[in-house]
Design a protein around this motif. Sequence first.
Motif, PDB file in Angstrom:
ATOM      1  N   THR A 123       0.886  -1.442   0.128  1.00 36.67           N
ATOM      2  CA  THR A 123      -0.052  -0.159  -0.060  1.00 36.67           C
ATOM      3  C   THR A 123       0.828   1.233  -0.022  1.00 36.67           C
ATOM      4  OG1 THR A 123      -0.080   0.156   2.330  1.00 36.67           O
ATOM      5  CG2 THR A 123      -1.917  -1.223   1.417  1.00 36.67           C
ATOM      6  N   GLU A 124       0.337   2.442   0.025  1.00 35.23           N
ATOM      7  CA  GLU A 124       1.226   3.650  -0.342  1.00 35.23           C
ATOM      8  C   GLU A 124       1.717   3.770   1.456  1.00 35.23           C
ATOM      9  OE1 GLU A 124      -0.491   7.444  -1.429  1.00 35.23           O
ATOM     10  OE2 GLU A 124      -1.873   6.401  -2.945  1.00 35.23           O
ATOM     11  N   GLU A 125       1.072   3.507   2.235  1.00 37.35           N
ATOM     12  CA  GLU A 125       1.612   3.459   3.712  1.00 37.35           C
ATOM     13  C   GLU A 125       2.740   2.394   3.609  1.00 37.35           C
ATOM     14  OE1 GLU A 125      -1.736   2.963   3.029  1.00 37.35           O
ATOM     15  OE2 GLU A 125      -2.318   5.046   3.567  1.00 37.35           O
ATOM     16  N   TRP A 126       2.784   1.345   3.093  1.00 35.19           N
ATOM     17  CA  TRP A 126       3.816   0.253   3.313  1.00 35.19           C
ATOM     18  C   TRP A 126       4.960   0.702   2.817  1.00 35.19           C
ATOM     19  CZ3 TRP A 126       5.871  -2.582  -0.786  1.00 35.19           C
ATOM     20  CH2 TRP A 126       6.807  -3.537  -0.289  1.00 35.19           C
ATOM     21  N   VAL A 127       4.693   1.417   1.238  1.00 34.90           N
ATOM     22  CA  VAL A 127       5.970   1.912   0.497  1.00 34.90           C
ATOM     23  C   VAL A 127       6.706   3.163   1.489  1.00 34.90           C
ATOM     24  CG1 VAL A 127       6.535   3.272  -1.443  1.00 34.90           C
ATOM     25  CG2 VAL A 127       4.936   1.324  -1.835  1.00 34.90           C
ATOM     26  N   ASP A 128       5.894   4.010   1.849  1.00 35.76           N
ATOM     27  CA  ASP A 128       6.372   5.064   2.736  1.00 35.76           C
ATOM     28  C   ASP A 128       7.281   4.394   3.858  1.00 35.76           C
ATOM     29  OD1 ASP A 128       5.056   6.833   1.066  1.00 35.76           O
ATOM     30  OD2 ASP A 128       3.669   7.465   2.347  1.00 35.76           O
ATOM     31  N   PHE A 129       6.844   3.636   4.760  1.00 32.79           N
ATOM     32  CA  PHE A 129       7.289   2.950   5.748  1.00 32.79           C
ATOM     33  C   PHE A 129       8.778   2.448   5.310  1.00 32.79           C
ATOM     34  CE2 PHE A 129       7.751  -0.185   9.304  1.00 32.79           C
ATOM     35  CZ  PHE A 129       7.985   0.573  10.052  1.00 32.79           C
ATOM     36  N   VAL A 130       8.329   1.519   4.592  1.00 33.99           N
ATOM     37  CA  VAL A 130       9.701   0.957   3.996  1.00 33.99           C
ATOM     38  C   VAL A 130      10.841   2.018   3.560  1.00 33.99           C
ATOM     39  CG1 VAL A 130      10.997  -0.687   2.258  1.00 33.99           C
ATOM     40  CG2 VAL A 130       8.586  -1.371   3.511  1.00 33.99           C
TER      41      VAL A 130
ATOM     42  N   GLY B 292       4.240  -7.439   7.615  1.00 30.61           N
ATOM     43  CA  GLY B 292       3.895  -7.244   6.249  1.00 30.61           C
ATOM     44  C   GLY B 292       4.568  -7.808   5.000  1.00 30.61           C
ATOM     45  N   PRO B 293       4.364  -7.610   3.738  1.00 31.41           N
ATOM     46  CA  PRO B 293       5.573  -8.173   2.763  1.00 31.41           C
ATOM     47  C   PRO B 293       6.849  -7.977   2.946  1.00 31.41           C
ATOM     48  CG  PRO B 293       3.675  -6.857   1.766  1.00 31.41           C
ATOM     49  CD  PRO B 293       3.865  -6.438   3.238  1.00 31.41           C
ATOM     50  N   VAL B 294       7.791  -8.866   2.332  1.00 32.50           N
ATOM     51  CA  VAL B 294       9.072  -8.790   2.397  1.00 32.50           C
ATOM     52  C   VAL B 294       9.420  -8.005   0.906  1.00 32.50           C
ATOM     53  CG1 VAL B 294      11.425  -9.901   2.052  1.00 32.50           C
ATOM     54  CG2 VAL B 294       9.681 -10.823   3.537  1.00 32.50           C
ATOM     55  N   ALA B 295      10.311  -7.073   1.043  1.00 33.78           N
ATOM     56  CA  ALA B 295      10.765  -6.173   0.030  1.00 33.78           C
ATOM     57  C   ALA B 295      12.017  -7.027  -0.389  1.00 33.78           C
ATOM     58  CB  ALA B 295      11.031  -4.773   0.025  1.00 33.78           C
ATOM     59  N   ASN B 296      12.022  -8.181  -1.278  1.00 32.62           N
ATOM     60  CA  ASN B 296      13.145  -8.604  -1.741  1.00 32.62           C
ATOM     61  C   ASN B 296      14.002  -8.080  -2.834  1.00 32.62           C
ATOM     62  OD1 ASN B 296      11.670  -9.330  -4.105  1.00 32.62           O
ATOM     63  ND2 ASN B 296      11.014 -11.244  -3.470  1.00 32.62           N
ATOM     64  N   ASP B 297      14.967  -8.726  -3.474  1.00 29.44           N
ATOM     65  CA  ASP B 297      15.614  -7.843  -4.536  1.00 29.44           C
ATOM     66  C   ASP B 297      14.834  -7.514  -5.772  1.00 29.44           C
ATOM     67  OD1 ASP B 297      17.978  -8.624  -3.051  1.00 29.44           O
ATOM     68  OD2 ASP B 297      18.633 -10.202  -4.190  1.00 29.44           O
TER      69      ASP B 297
END
Length: 161
Positions: A78-85, A103-108
């Motif tokens: 989500t937008e909030e997830w993108v901002d947090f990461v 939440g989701p893993v931001a992998n390679d």
Amino acid sequence: MKLYHGSLEIVMRPVIRQMNRTLDYGRGFYTTTSEKQAEDWVKRRLKEAEATNGYVNVYEFNERIGLSLKNLMFDAPTEEWVDFVMHNRTERGFTHDYDIVYGPVANDRVYAAFALYEGGLLDKQNLIAELKTYKLVDQYLFHTEAALRTLTFIEAKETSQ
């Protein structure tokens, strides 16, 4: 609920260590509901460290107590997830006061998309749309001592390359 943590060590008592790099959800103890994700992480670390054995540590998570703590939950990009990461990855000294973040893993592969976003080649909405096409694994960050107390060590499964 069972959670898994990949490591080069058996981790019977999880601790919050100072990290030497920036991570998706900040400093803390990371786990996942995917045993395969934890095992894959161990195998990558074994190659990097030129080691032969690592471990998938298995824990029981006391959800009843865990859900009573201060949590931040992202069920999908989500937008909030993108901002947090992005805050955790790019702002030196960024911190938060959540006990547990899920939440989701931001992998390679995800970070390739994030790089396009950072470079202005993708806007946030298109980044999220792109990420929703990926099969993302989850992760739980245990950020405080109170959060760590919700984990009970069950076993460590040896993993090799």
